[in-house]
Write an enzyme that holds these catalytic residues in place. Structure first.
Site: not given
Ligand code: ACM
Ligand code: ZN
Length: 528
Positions: A152, A181, A253, A317
């Site tokens: 990020r 990511d 991700h 996620e």
């Molecule tokens: C996470 O914080 N998405 C592992």
């Protein structure tokens, strides 16, 4: 000018993390001075003796030569298998002849060296008196780590090394490096050169979470680690007794990768390196054989760069909206006979299939997979994979109960991108939450774990996600001094934890941060 010092500085053993047992023996003290030598036993890595010499030089100005033998006035380094201590344990004896640091392994010895180093008052100069003492110490958990997200926002080689130094100072033994990511890919992969060249760059960076505002500036050109950089950093960490666990987060991700290689997605794109924060619906298409091959190709290059037995493949996620509609993903479910079973849905079970596929592949390369706690809802936990419990403690508890290894990283205690005081208005913008130093300190990773399952909790780490942490100053502000509290959670038995006592030692540690040029959040020191 060096200040004139009448009295020698007094070493104490008030260090962080606190040693398990310190017994002062009598009234005398050993004087470390300009004639003191460091004696290295043949089993002791030369580098460790050199580190100790350098730490002493930094703290006192005294240069201690490293020699192979001397009878008196020395710091003696030995490695001796000691059945009374675990592998990371060490003993220190201080008597009239000197300081004897004995590690159960070279790792244990290194922790003993850190304890001696931290016992010297920071910023002293000249001789130091070490009171006669016996110290026996070993960690509570075999896994002690910090994480850093370099996707990020990017943190370069020099900062990563300083971060590793900080982990070493706290007796940690793993560094979890989040390298990829949606918002930027940060590791060179030879077979897919666009990952570094193109997937590292996003169009702009959003201001906080206000999606209608951004800085209008492309971010990330050249912000990746070459394979030579990786090898250099791995070596640097190993010298400091730290293993690096790389994380390549999949199958979610992965938007940055898809931006360069859209053929690995369900729809074929086009995709862009993401300029939002959060969770994207656009994920790898695990129905396509070429995508599975891509993941294996990337992981095999990564596995060859990092000697650590663990490799983290994420798995958090990953929305299933595209997989529900994708003919390839649905065909995979049919062809592999995937059923919902213990998973949340059949698409979650498809993720479980993919994670297992990667775990088997990596096992062939001698690696053990770590994944986020979504492993449990994909039905893939077990299968020799380690669960990293982040959404709470429940994942770790469930894993341990089913005799699966787990690492505790519950966000409510150990996400260092969260606010750290009661009064948010006095802090830089953060991801939310509230994780004070005291909250970290009082966390017990074994709470709720039945006695027979405790050995499956390998240990503890804290995470530093960097959506709202643009630079090194801010990163240090978020990590220090919460890392000090974390290190006692990782190292010290619960019975010996004492917050007021910790705060006293933290005051000493602050002097060391000042000496070493680390920045820290001031909050717990205000009103001292
Ligand atoms: C996470 O914080 N998405 C592992
Ligand atoms: Zn698909």
């Amino acid at each position: 000018m060096t200040p004139v010092q009448d009295q020698p500085a007094q070493a104490d053993y008030m260090v962080i993390p606190k040693p398990e047992s310190v017994v002062l023996s009598g009234t005398g003290a050993f004087m470390l001075d300009g004639r003191t030598k460091i004696v290295r036993d043949s089993a002791v890595p030369e580098k460790d003796a050199e580190f100790l010499a350098e730490y002493i030089r930094q703290s006192t100005g005294i240069a201690c030569p490293v020699v192979s033998r001397v009878r008196r006035n020395a710091i003696y380094l030995t490695v001796l298998d000691d059945p009374g201590l675990n592998a990371d344990g060490y003993r220190i004896g201080v008597d009239k002849d000197g300081i004897h640091i004995c590690g159960n392994t070279p790792d244990g010895l290194f922790h003993g060296i850190q304890t001696v180093r931290k016992s010297i008052p920071a910023g002293s100069s000249g001789a130091v008196a070490f009171p006669y003492a016996t110290i026996a110490d070993e960690p509570r958990f075999p896994y002690r780590a910090m994480h850093l997200d370099v996707s990020r926002h990017f943190f370069g080689k020099d900062f990563v090394k300083r971060y590793i130094d900080l982990l070493a100072l706290h007796n940690m033994n793993y560094f979890h490096w989040h390298l990829t990511d949606d918002q930027g890919w940060r590791i060179e992969i030879k077979k897919y050169p666009l990952l570094a060249e193109k997937s590292s760059i996003r169009e702009y960076t959003v201001i906080r979470r206000e999606y209608d505002k951004n800085d209008g500036t492309p971010y990330g050109e050249g912000c990746y680690f070459t394979q030579d950089d990786i090898r250099e950093i791995v070596r640097y960490a190993l010298d400091r007794h730290i293993q690096i666990i790389p994380e390549i987060d999949m199958p979610g991700h992965m938007l940055a990768a898809l931006a360069s290689y859209p053929e690995f997605g369900c729809t074929g794109g086009p995709y862009k390196v993401w300029t939002r924060w959060g969770v994207s619906d656009q994920v790898l298409c695990v129905g396509k054989d070429r995508t599975v091959q891509f993941a294996k190709d990337v992981l095999s290059e990564v596995a060859s760069l990092f000697p650590c037995r663990y490799i983290h493949i994420g798995g958090d996620e990953c929305p299933k909206t595209e997989w529900e509609k994708c003919p390839d993903c649905q065909e995979r479910i049919k062809a592999e006979g995937i059923v919902k079973g213990d998973a949340k849905s059949v698409e979650d079970a498809l993720q479980g299939w993919f994670m297992k596929e990667m775990a088997v592949f990596l096992k062939g390369l001698g690696k053990t997979v770590i994944g986020w706690d979504e492993l449990l809802e994909s039905g893939a936990a077990g299968n020799d994979m380690v669960v990293m419990s982040w959404r709470g403690v429940e994942g770790g508890i469930a894993a341990a109960k089913q005799h699966t290894d787990a690492i505790m990283v519950p966000h409510s205690y150990l996400y260092f991108d969260y606010y750290q005081t009661e009064d948010r208005s006095q802090e830089p913008f953060a991801a939310g939450g509230k994780v004070t130093v005291e909250k970290v300190y009082n966390y017990d990773p074994l709470e709720g774990i039945p006695a027979g399952s405790r050995r499956y909790i390998l240990g503890v780490q804290a995470n530093l996600w960097t959506e709202f942490i643009p630079d090194e100053h801010h990163a240090q502000h978020m990590v220090i001094p919460r890392i000090d509290a974390l290190s006692e959670v990782q190292w010290c038995p619960l019975e010996t934890r004492d917050y007021p006592d910790f705060l006293q030692r933290l005051g000493r540690q602050k002097n060391l941060y000042d000496q070493l040029g680390y920045e820290y959040a001031p909050y717990v020191f205000e009103g001292e």
